[in-house]
Design a protein around this motif. Structure first.
Motif, PDB file in Angstrom:
ATOM      1  N   UNK A 221     -13.911 -17.128 -31.070  1.00  0.00           N
ATOM      2  CA  UNK A 221     -15.068 -16.835 -31.919  1.00  0.00           C
ATOM      3  C   UNK A 221     -14.925 -15.501 -32.656  1.00  0.00           C
ATOM      4  N   UNK A 222     -13.805 -14.802 -32.456  1.00  0.00           N
ATOM      5  CA  UNK A 222     -13.646 -13.439 -32.978  1.00  0.00           C
ATOM      6  C   UNK A 222     -12.819 -13.404 -34.265  1.00  0.00           C
ATOM      7  N   UNK A 223     -11.660 -14.074 -34.257  1.00  0.00           N
ATOM      8  CA  UNK A 223     -10.811 -14.090 -35.454  1.00  0.00           C
ATOM      9  C   UNK A 223     -10.133 -12.751 -35.684  1.00  0.00           C
ATOM     10  N   UNK A 224     -10.006 -12.357 -36.965  1.00  0.00           N
ATOM     11  CA  UNK A 224      -9.385 -11.091 -37.313  1.00  0.00           C
ATOM     12  C   UNK A 224      -7.976 -10.974 -36.749  1.00  0.00           C
ATOM     13  N   UNK A 225      -7.556  -9.732 -36.536  1.00  0.00           N
ATOM     14  CA  UNK A 225      -6.175  -9.485 -36.094  1.00  0.00           C
ATOM     15  C   UNK A 225      -5.921 -10.056 -34.695  1.00  0.00           C
ATOM     16  N   UNK A 226      -6.948  -9.956 -33.829  1.00  0.00           N
ATOM     17  CA  UNK A 226      -6.712 -10.400 -32.441  1.00  0.00           C
ATOM     18  C   UNK A 226      -6.524 -11.917 -32.376  1.00  0.00           C
ATOM     19  N   UNK A 227      -7.276 -12.657 -33.197  1.00  0.00           N
ATOM     20  CA  UNK A 227      -7.106 -14.115 -33.214  1.00  0.00           C
ATOM     21  C   UNK A 227      -5.720 -14.492 -33.705  1.00  0.00           C
ATOM     22  N   UNK A 228      -5.338 -13.846 -34.804  1.00  0.00           N
ATOM     23  CA  UNK A 228      -4.040 -14.128 -35.420  1.00  0.00           C
ATOM     24  C   UNK A 228      -2.894 -13.825 -34.449  1.00  0.00           C
ATOM     25  N   UNK A 229      -3.025 -12.704 -33.733  1.00  0.00           N
ATOM     26  CA  UNK A 229      -1.952 -12.293 -32.816  1.00  0.00           C
ATOM     27  C   UNK A 229      -1.906 -13.197 -31.586  1.00  0.00           C
ATOM     28  N   UNK A 230      -3.073 -13.560 -31.059  1.00  0.00           N
ATOM     29  CA  UNK A 230      -3.096 -14.353 -29.826  1.00  0.00           C
ATOM     30  C   UNK A 230      -2.628 -15.794 -30.040  1.00  0.00           C
ATOM     31  N   UNK A 231      -2.618 -16.258 -31.291  1.00  0.00           N
ATOM     32  CA  UNK A 231      -2.010 -17.569 -31.580  1.00  0.00           C
ATOM     33  C   UNK A 231      -0.603 -17.626 -30.986  1.00  0.00           C
ATOM     34  N   UNK A 232       0.071 -16.474 -31.006  1.00  0.00           N
ATOM     35  CA  UNK A 232       1.457 -16.402 -30.529  1.00  0.00           C
ATOM     36  C   UNK A 232       1.564 -16.487 -29.004  1.00  0.00           C
ATOM     37  N   UNK A 233       0.424 -16.458 -28.310  1.00  0.00           N
ATOM     38  CA  UNK A 233       0.471 -16.602 -26.839  1.00  0.00           C
ATOM     39  C   UNK A 233       0.448 -18.074 -26.433  1.00  0.00           C
ATOM     40  N   UNK A 234       0.213 -18.970 -27.407  1.00  0.00           N
ATOM     41  CA  UNK A 234       0.129 -20.400 -27.076  1.00  0.00           C
ATOM     42  C   UNK A 234       1.513 -20.974 -26.813  1.00  0.00           C
ATOM     43  N   UNK A 235       1.588 -21.815 -25.778  1.00  0.00           N
ATOM     44  CA  UNK A 235       2.849 -22.475 -25.458  1.00  0.00           C
ATOM     45  C   UNK A 235       3.014 -23.776 -26.223  1.00  0.00           C
ATOM     46  N   UNK A 236       3.931 -24.647 -25.748  1.00  0.00           N
ATOM     47  CA  UNK A 236       4.197 -25.931 -26.398  1.00  0.00           C
ATOM     48  C   UNK A 236       2.919 -26.761 -26.493  1.00  0.00           C
ATOM     49  N   UNK A 237       2.663 -27.302 -27.672  1.00  0.00           N
ATOM     50  CA  UNK A 237       1.494 -28.160 -27.909  1.00  0.00           C
ATOM     51  C   UNK A 237       0.174 -27.417 -27.675  1.00  0.00           C
ATOM     52  N   UNK A 238       0.238 -26.082 -27.653  1.00  0.00           N
ATOM     53  CA  UNK A 238      -0.986 -25.291 -27.414  1.00  0.00           C
ATOM     54  C   UNK A 238      -1.966 -25.436 -28.569  1.00  0.00           C
ATOM     55  N   UNK A 239      -3.246 -25.331 -28.237  1.00  0.00           N
ATOM     56  CA  UNK A 239      -4.276 -25.541 -29.269  1.00  0.00           C
ATOM     57  C   UNK A 239      -5.088 -24.285 -29.518  1.00  0.00           C
TER      58      UNK A 239
ATOM     59  N   UNK B 179      -9.334  -9.372 -19.588  1.00  0.00           N
ATOM     60  CA  UNK B 179      -8.566  -8.405 -20.383  1.00  0.00           C
ATOM     61  C   UNK B 179      -9.574  -7.593 -21.190  1.00  0.00           C
ATOM     62  N   UNK B 180      -9.304  -6.297 -21.294  1.00  0.00           N
ATOM     63  CA  UNK B 180     -10.167  -5.395 -22.062  1.00  0.00           C
ATOM     64  C   UNK B 180      -9.896  -5.602 -23.560  1.00  0.00           C
ATOM     65  N   UNK B 181     -10.935  -5.983 -24.307  1.00  0.00           N
ATOM     66  CA  UNK B 181     -10.720  -6.279 -25.732  1.00  0.00           C
ATOM     67  C   UNK B 181     -10.526  -5.030 -26.575  1.00  0.00           C
ATOM     68  N   UNK B 182     -10.679  -3.836 -25.953  1.00  0.00           N
ATOM     69  CA  UNK B 182     -10.419  -2.631 -26.738  1.00  0.00           C
ATOM     70  C   UNK B 182      -8.918  -2.291 -26.769  1.00  0.00           C
ATOM     71  N   UNK B 183      -8.115  -3.047 -26.000  1.00  0.00           N
ATOM     72  CA  UNK B 183      -6.656  -2.875 -26.104  1.00  0.00           C
ATOM     73  C   UNK B 183      -6.191  -3.381 -27.468  1.00  0.00           C
ATOM     74  N   UNK B 184      -4.946  -3.099 -27.816  1.00  0.00           N
ATOM     75  CA  UNK B 184      -4.447  -3.583 -29.112  1.00  0.00           C
ATOM     76  C   UNK B 184      -4.262  -5.098 -29.038  1.00  0.00           C
ATOM     77  N   UNK B 185      -4.240  -5.730 -30.205  1.00  0.00           N
ATOM     78  CA  UNK B 185      -4.068  -7.189 -30.252  1.00  0.00           C
ATOM     79  C   UNK B 185      -2.774  -7.606 -29.560  1.00  0.00           C
ATOM     80  N   UNK B 186      -1.723  -6.813 -29.761  1.00  0.00           N
ATOM     81  CA  UNK B 186      -0.434  -7.136 -29.134  1.00  0.00           C
ATOM     82  C   UNK B 186      -0.509  -7.044 -27.611  1.00  0.00           C
ATOM     83  N   UNK B 187      -1.200  -5.995 -27.147  1.00  0.00           N
ATOM     84  CA  UNK B 187      -1.342  -5.833 -25.685  1.00  0.00           C
ATOM     85  C   UNK B 187      -2.139  -7.003 -25.101  1.00  0.00           C
ATOM     86  N   UNK B 188      -3.173  -7.428 -25.802  1.00  0.00           N
ATOM     87  CA  UNK B 188      -3.987  -8.563 -25.312  1.00  0.00           C
ATOM     88  C   UNK B 188      -3.114  -9.818 -25.235  1.00  0.00           C
TER      89      UNK B 188
END
Ligand SMILES: NC(=O)c1ccc[n+]([C@@H]2O[C@H](COP(=O)([O-])OP(=O)(O)OC[C@H]3O[C@@H](n4cnc5c(N)ncnc54)[C@H](OP(=O)(O)O)[C@@H]3O)[C@@H](O)[C@H]2O)c1
Length: 330
Positions: free
Chosen positions: A222-240, A195-204
């Motif tokens: 290793x990046x954090x910021x908005x993209x880390x916070x947003x991608x947390x929401x891509x984790x499924x059940x028991x996701x880490x 995935x291209x990291x220049x896309x928006x956090x939501x798109x990623x």
């Protein structure tokens, strides 16, 4: 062995261009130590944080940055003459600090002979990245093969190593990186999708969900910021969510999103753990080196910068210009 040592010195916590190259007579060798004529020293993002006083740990100034060195043994202290180390032997060592230099003095028990399968540059740049990735995925997350791993910052440093280690552990890897070259590096190390990291956090986040068929199992960040916070929401059940670093800032992880789906957040502090568990860290290093020797892990060949361009090397890392790793060559 040269009688003059050339080193990059951080005289005070300051912008990168205040680093200076110093030349001094080589000090006498301490008991228990060997002298290494350095041929390559690994450069890590954290070195830039150290010299600017931006890291959690602040070494006393002045200091010579640089953690990972490779070179040839040029002198052995008399009390360790029977340690098995030989003059001319190609070795690498984790020196903590002091690596950006033409020579390093290292305790004989802390050096590791190098397999022929690694070039000097690869050997000087794999350790921090690969041991962090291995520690995160094996020791901390205890990953199960066949599951989906999303790696942020996947085109360089700890991220690219996580792609390689993840694939070797049987994970299905999605790599997020900003340029075609970085994404190619990740693909060559086994990423199934990029995935291209220049896309928006939501798109990623949405792409990660659809590429993995609904949800990812592990997020290596290793990046954090908005993209880390947003991608947390891509984790499924028991996701880490594996907290690795904050190159884009410390994310504010919403506790409600952790509660939902019984997600977990796992801290990863390889350096701190390695300091407290040297034997287990050595065992981990031996395991990683075994897989490298077998060709199952493939550290990238770094871009070489001359020692005197240490500040440029650190700046290029900060500016996201580097695909893979950088080694300084004295
Ligand atoms: N937890 C641990 O034990 C541990 C161990 C070692 C390192 N670390 C941490 O891991 C982080 C990465 O270190 P590294 O040596 O792998 O760094 P690196 O080689 O410079 O890689 C970082 C990557 O992050 C991406 N990135 C996204 N947003 C960025 C931004 N705003 N600024 C800079 N880069 C950005 C870049 O890729 P794109 O341009 O492709 O997006 C860059 O290639 C650091 O915070 C370091 O302190 C943690």
């Amino acid at each position: 062995m040269s009688s003059v040592v050339r080193s990059i010195v951080c005289q005070e916590f300051a912008p990168l261009d205040r680093l200076v190259l110093e030349e001094k007579p080589a000090p006498d060798l301490f008991p228990g130590c060997v002298r290494i004529d350095v041929t390559a020293c690994g450069v890590n993002f954290v070195d830039a944080l150290f010299v600017q006083g931006k890291y959690q740990i602040k070494p006393p100034v002045p200091f010579v940055p640089g953690m990972e060195v490779v070179g040839r043994v040029s002198e052995i202290a008399a009390d360790v003459a029977d340690s098995g180390v030989t003059i001319g032997q190609r070795v690498f060592a984790n020196v903590g600090l002091g690596g950006f230099s033409s020579q390093a003095m290292v305790a004989a028990k802390r050096i590791t002979p190098l397999p022929d399968t690694l070039s000097d540059g690869q050997a000087a740049t794999f350790m921090q990245s690969y041991l962090t990735a291995w520690f995160a995925l094996v020791e901390r997350a205890r990953v199960e093969s066949g599951r989906w791993l999303l790696v942020l910052g996947a085109g360089s440093g700890v991220g690219l190593a996580a792609v390689d280690v993840g694939r070797a552990l049987g994970l299905r890897v999605i790599a997020v990186a900003s340029t075609e070259e970085k994404r190619r590096f990740a693909t060559e190390r086994g990423a199934e999708a990029t995935i291209d990291s220049t896309l928006s956090a939501d798109e990623i986040k949405e792409l990660a969900k659809s590429l993995s068929g609904g949800a990812i199992d592990y997020l290596y960040d290793p990046v954090g910021g908005e993209v880390g916070e947003t991608c947390l929401r891509a984790l499924g059940d028991d996701g880490q969510y594996l907290v690795i670093g904050f190159v884009a800032g410390i994310p504010k992880l919403p506790a409600n999103q952790v509660l939902l789906r019984n997600r977990r957040i796992t801290g990863v502090d390889w350096g701190g753990w390695a300091g407290k568990n040297p034997e287990r860290n050595n065992a981990m290093l031996a395991e990683v080196m075994k897989l490298i020797a077998r060709g199952e892990l493939r550290p990238v060949e770094p871009v070489a910068y001359p020692l005197e361009r240490a500040a440029d090397a650190l700046r290029d890392l900060e500016d996201r210009k580097v695909a893979g790793k950088i080694a300084l060559v004295p």
